[in-house]
Design a protein around this motif. Structure first.
Motif, PDB file in Angstrom:
ATOM      1  N   PRO A   5       0.923  -1.038  -0.144  1.00 29.02           N
ATOM      2  CA  PRO A   5      -0.512  -0.264   0.067  1.00 29.02           C
ATOM      3  C   PRO A   5       0.832   1.332   0.067  1.00 29.02           C
ATOM      4  O   PRO A   5       0.255   2.368  -0.704  1.00 29.02           O
ATOM      5  N   VAL A   6       2.194   0.964   0.769  1.00 33.21           N
ATOM      6  CA  VAL A   6       2.897   2.166   1.058  1.00 33.21           C
ATOM      7  C   VAL A   6       3.400   2.821  -0.412  1.00 33.21           C
ATOM      8  O   VAL A   6       3.257   3.834  -0.985  1.00 33.21           O
ATOM      9  N   LEU A   7       3.907   1.314  -1.443  1.00 31.63           N
ATOM     10  CA  LEU A   7       4.907   2.288  -2.313  1.00 31.63           C
ATOM     11  C   LEU A   7       3.665   2.722  -3.760  1.00 31.63           C
ATOM     12  O   LEU A   7       3.806   2.931  -4.334  1.00 31.63           O
ATOM     13  N   LYS A  57       1.303  10.135  -3.398  1.00 30.40           N
ATOM     14  CA  LYS A  57       0.733  10.523  -2.020  1.00 30.40           C
ATOM     15  C   LYS A  57       1.350   9.652  -0.607  1.00 30.40           C
ATOM     16  O   LYS A  57       1.709   8.267  -1.016  1.00 30.40           O
ATOM     17  N   GLY A  58       1.509  10.143   0.531  1.00 35.23           N
ATOM     18  CA  GLY A  58       2.558   9.042   1.085  1.00 35.23           C
ATOM     19  C   GLY A  58       1.846   9.277   2.320  1.00 35.23           C
ATOM     20  O   GLY A  58       1.457   9.759   3.223  1.00 35.23           O
ATOM     21  N   LEU A  59       2.086   7.788   2.618  1.00 34.92           N
ATOM     22  CA  LEU A  59       1.313   6.955   3.930  1.00 34.92           C
ATOM     23  C   LEU A  59       2.823   7.483   4.963  1.00 34.92           C
ATOM     24  O   LEU A  59       3.342   6.825   4.449  1.00 34.92           O
ATOM     25  N   ASP A  60       2.282   6.860   6.310  1.00 40.12           N
ATOM     26  CA  ASP A  60       3.527   7.074   7.339  1.00 40.12           C
ATOM     27  C   ASP A  60       3.133   5.711   7.718  1.00 40.12           C
ATOM     28  O   ASP A  60       2.280   5.162   8.707  1.00 40.12           O
ATOM     29  N   CYS A  61       4.413   4.863   7.306  1.00 37.48           N
ATOM     30  CA  CYS A  61       3.982   3.599   7.696  1.00 37.48           C
ATOM     31  C   CYS A  61       5.293   3.496   8.809  1.00 37.48           C
ATOM     32  O   CYS A  61       5.784   2.177   8.798  1.00 37.48           O
ATOM     33  N   SER A  62       5.593   4.075  10.221  1.00 34.52           N
ATOM     34  CA  SER A  62       6.328   4.146  11.047  1.00 34.52           C
ATOM     35  C   SER A  62       5.419   2.809  11.593  1.00 34.52           C
ATOM     36  O   SER A  62       4.632   2.716  12.167  1.00 34.52           O
ATOM     37  N   VAL A  63       6.757   2.243  12.609  1.00 33.74           N
ATOM     38  CA  VAL A  63       5.943   1.134  13.651  1.00 33.74           C
ATOM     39  C   VAL A  63       5.261   1.672  14.482  1.00 33.74           C
ATOM     40  O   VAL A  63       3.970   1.331  14.705  1.00 33.74           O
ATOM     41  N   LEU A 109      -3.006   1.965   9.758  1.00 33.97           N
ATOM     42  CA  LEU A 109      -2.432   2.743  10.382  1.00 33.97           C
ATOM     43  C   LEU A 109      -3.243   3.123  11.182  1.00 33.97           C
ATOM     44  O   LEU A 109      -4.755   3.965  10.576  1.00 33.97           O
ATOM     45  N   SER A 110      -2.976   4.052  12.229  1.00 34.44           N
ATOM     46  CA  SER A 110      -3.762   4.542  13.244  1.00 34.44           C
ATOM     47  C   SER A 110      -3.765   6.003  12.516  1.00 34.44           C
ATOM     48  O   SER A 110      -5.329   7.227  13.235  1.00 34.44           O
ATOM     49  N   ASP A 111      -3.310   5.944  11.928  1.00 37.43           N
ATOM     50  CA  ASP A 111      -3.509   8.263  11.846  1.00 37.43           C
ATOM     51  C   ASP A 111      -3.238   7.838  10.037  1.00 37.43           C
ATOM     52  O   ASP A 111      -2.331   7.661   9.924  1.00 37.43           O
ATOM     53  N   ALA A 112      -3.745   7.892   9.506  1.00 36.12           N
ATOM     54  CA  ALA A 112      -4.149   7.635   8.339  1.00 36.12           C
ATOM     55  C   ALA A 112      -3.718   8.022   6.877  1.00 36.12           C
ATOM     56  O   ALA A 112      -4.505   8.458   5.671  1.00 36.12           O
ATOM     57  N   ALA A 113      -3.395  10.115   7.491  1.00 39.19           N
ATOM     58  CA  ALA A 113      -3.406  11.072   6.484  1.00 39.19           C
ATOM     59  C   ALA A 113      -2.447  10.750   5.295  1.00 39.19           C
ATOM     60  O   ALA A 113      -1.875  10.303   5.995  1.00 39.19           O
ATOM     61  N   VAL A 114      -2.581  11.027   4.835  1.00 39.44           N
ATOM     62  CA  VAL A 114      -1.473  11.389   3.661  1.00 39.44           C
ATOM     63  C   VAL A 114      -1.201  12.781   3.202  1.00 39.44           C
ATOM     64  O   VAL A 114      -1.371  13.749   3.174  1.00 39.44           O
ATOM     65  N   SER A 115       0.626  12.545   3.228  1.00 35.10           N
ATOM     66  CA  SER A 115       1.239  13.408   2.608  1.00 35.10           C
ATOM     67  C   SER A 115       1.362  13.999   1.276  1.00 35.10           C
ATOM     68  O   SER A 115       0.938  12.772   0.424  1.00 35.10           O
ATOM     69  N   ILE A 128       9.384   9.160   2.856  1.00 37.16           N
ATOM     70  CA  ILE A 128       8.377   8.014   2.554  1.00 37.16           C
ATOM     71  C   ILE A 128       8.862   6.954   3.014  1.00 37.16           C
ATOM     72  O   ILE A 128       8.448   5.436   3.685  1.00 37.16           O
ATOM     73  N   ILE A 129       9.990   6.337   1.566  1.00 35.38           N
ATOM     74  CA  ILE A 129      10.775   5.188   1.989  1.00 35.38           C
ATOM     75  C   ILE A 129      11.665   4.810   3.540  1.00 35.38           C
ATOM     76  O   ILE A 129      11.630   3.580   3.692  1.00 35.38           O
ATOM     77  N   GLU A 130      11.974   6.232   4.601  1.00 32.57           N
ATOM     78  CA  GLU A 130      12.694   5.595   5.126  1.00 32.57           C
ATOM     79  C   GLU A 130      11.580   5.102   6.254  1.00 32.57           C
ATOM     80  O   GLU A 130      11.574   4.735   7.709  1.00 32.57           O
ATOM     81  N   ARG A 131      10.517   6.435   6.761  1.00 34.59           N
ATOM     82  CA  ARG A 131       9.573   5.480   7.512  1.00 34.59           C
ATOM     83  C   ARG A 131       8.894   3.926   7.274  1.00 34.59           C
ATOM     84  O   ARG A 131       8.866   2.957   8.082  1.00 34.59           O
ATOM     85  N   LEU A 132       8.944   3.651   5.802  1.00 35.75           N
ATOM     86  CA  LEU A 132       8.540   2.140   5.291  1.00 35.75           C
ATOM     87  C   LEU A 132      10.017   1.395   5.855  1.00 35.75           C
ATOM     88  O   LEU A 132       9.090  -0.031   6.755  1.00 35.75           O
ATOM     89  N   PHE A 133      10.840   1.439   5.608  1.00 36.72           N
ATOM     90  CA  PHE A 133      12.216   0.353   5.902  1.00 36.72           C
ATOM     91  C   PHE A 133      12.910   0.857   7.013  1.00 36.72           C
ATOM     92  O   PHE A 133      13.548  -0.346   8.203  1.00 36.72           O
ATOM     93  N   ALA A 134      13.458   2.074   7.776  1.00 37.71           N
ATOM     94  CA  ALA A 134      14.165   2.440   8.061  1.00 37.71           C
ATOM     95  C   ALA A 134      13.061   2.176   9.624  1.00 37.71           C
ATOM     96  O   ALA A 134      14.477   1.423  10.964  1.00 37.71           O
ATOM     97  N   ASP A 135      12.194   2.638   9.908  1.00 38.07           N
ATOM     98  CA  ASP A 135      11.744   2.894  10.476  1.00 38.07           C
ATOM     99  C   ASP A 135      10.496   1.653  10.674  1.00 38.07           C
ATOM    100  O   ASP A 135       9.539   1.809  11.882  1.00 38.07           O
ATOM    101  N   ASN A 136      10.647   0.038   9.663  1.00 35.15           N
ATOM    102  CA  ASN A 136       9.797  -0.381  10.500  1.00 35.15           C
ATOM    103  C   ASN A 136       9.771  -1.724  10.024  1.00 35.15           C
ATOM    104  O   ASN A 136      11.011  -2.540  10.779  1.00 35.15           O
TER     105      ASN A 136
END
Length: 260
Positions: A77-79, A87-93, A113-119, A133-141
């Motif tokens: 969903p994020v990619l 549109k960007g989704l926050d997929c942090s843990v 996602l708890s907060d499904a707002a997009v950027s 976005i990539i950093e939230r998805l990979f580094a932070d998840n």
């Protein structure tokens, strides 16, 4: 970055085709906040509950099979949102939940996602926005979850990263382009090239190398397959979850492939 909400059309596509959900699952035994996967005791208890789905106990094989599903449900969903919808989704843990669903005998967990707002990117700043976005998805998840699960069983990071990589390749090469406009396809191709060839290691939570690059190899044609495909660098241990059968994935490196 400009903050928006997902449209009903976006939600329909993401929930029907890209493993996202906006509602908690009634199955709380196999659902959890992703933060729990980073807790040694909670992650062990959860993986012990999940392992029988893969016809095994807590083992290298069950963790590997779980990561295949986890990598896909987070990345898909994020990619898709990033590359096709811009549109960007926050997929942090801290913002992510794994929700358990079944389809017949198949376990199909989804991302909530708890907060499904997009950027959306500001004009001229899409590259910086994409990195976020990539950093939230990979580094932070994904990277944090893999490192946590690696403490439970003897499994290499290469196996787990390749499990995630093969589905990312499939998304961009086979799935996301269906019905896309010329503008969307151009953006998708640029994002894919960046992900697998140029994105720095830090965006993936790695110190030295982009973990997707080594697995992005040339596709080969074999006598057993009409279409060319990639041979994996590592074995995912799927054969250990098929007792008495020893079924191997089509691209398994343990199989002797006859190239043409």
């Amino acid at each position: 970055m400009m903050t928006l909400v997902l449209s009903q059309n976006d939600i329909h596509t993401l929930t029907n085709d890209y493993r996202m959900t906006v509602e908690p699952s009634e199955d709380r035994e196999w659902s959890l906040p992703v933060m729990d996967l980073l807790d040694p005791e909670k992650s062990r208890m959860y993986m012990e509950r999940v392992a029988p789905i893969f016809r095994t106990s807590l083992s290298t094989a069950s963790v590997s099979m779980f990561v295949k599903r986890y990598g896909f449900l987070t990345a898909a969903p994020v990619l898709y949102a990033m590359s096709l919808l811009n549109k960007g989704l926050d997929c942090s843990v801290a913002n992510s939940h794994l929700e358990s669903f079944h389809k017949g005998d198949t376990w199909l967990p989804k991302l909530r996602l708890s907060d499904a707002a997009v950027s959306q990117p500001e004009e001229g700043k899409r590259e910086e926005w994409r990195d976020w976005i990539i950093e939230r998805l990979f580094a932070d998840n994904i990277s944090k979850v893999l490192r946590s699960l690696m403490k439970l069983v003897p499994v290499s990071s290469a196996v787990l990263w390749e499990n995630a990589a093969i589905y990312i390749f499939w998304l961009y090469e086979k799935r996301m382009g269906e019905g896309a406009t010329a503008e969307q396809k151009a953006r998708m191709e640029e994002d894919f090239r960046y992900l697998v060839q140029e994105a720095p290691a830090r965006l993936f939570g790695e110190a030295r190398h982009n973990p997707l690059t080594r697995f992005y190899t040339e596709k080969r044609r074999t006598k057993a397959h009409e279409d060319p495909f990639r041979i994996r660098k590592t074995c995912c241990y799927y054969y250990q979850t098929t007792p008495g059968e020893e079924s191997f994935c089509g691209g398994c490196p343990k199989v002797k492939h006859e190239f043409v």
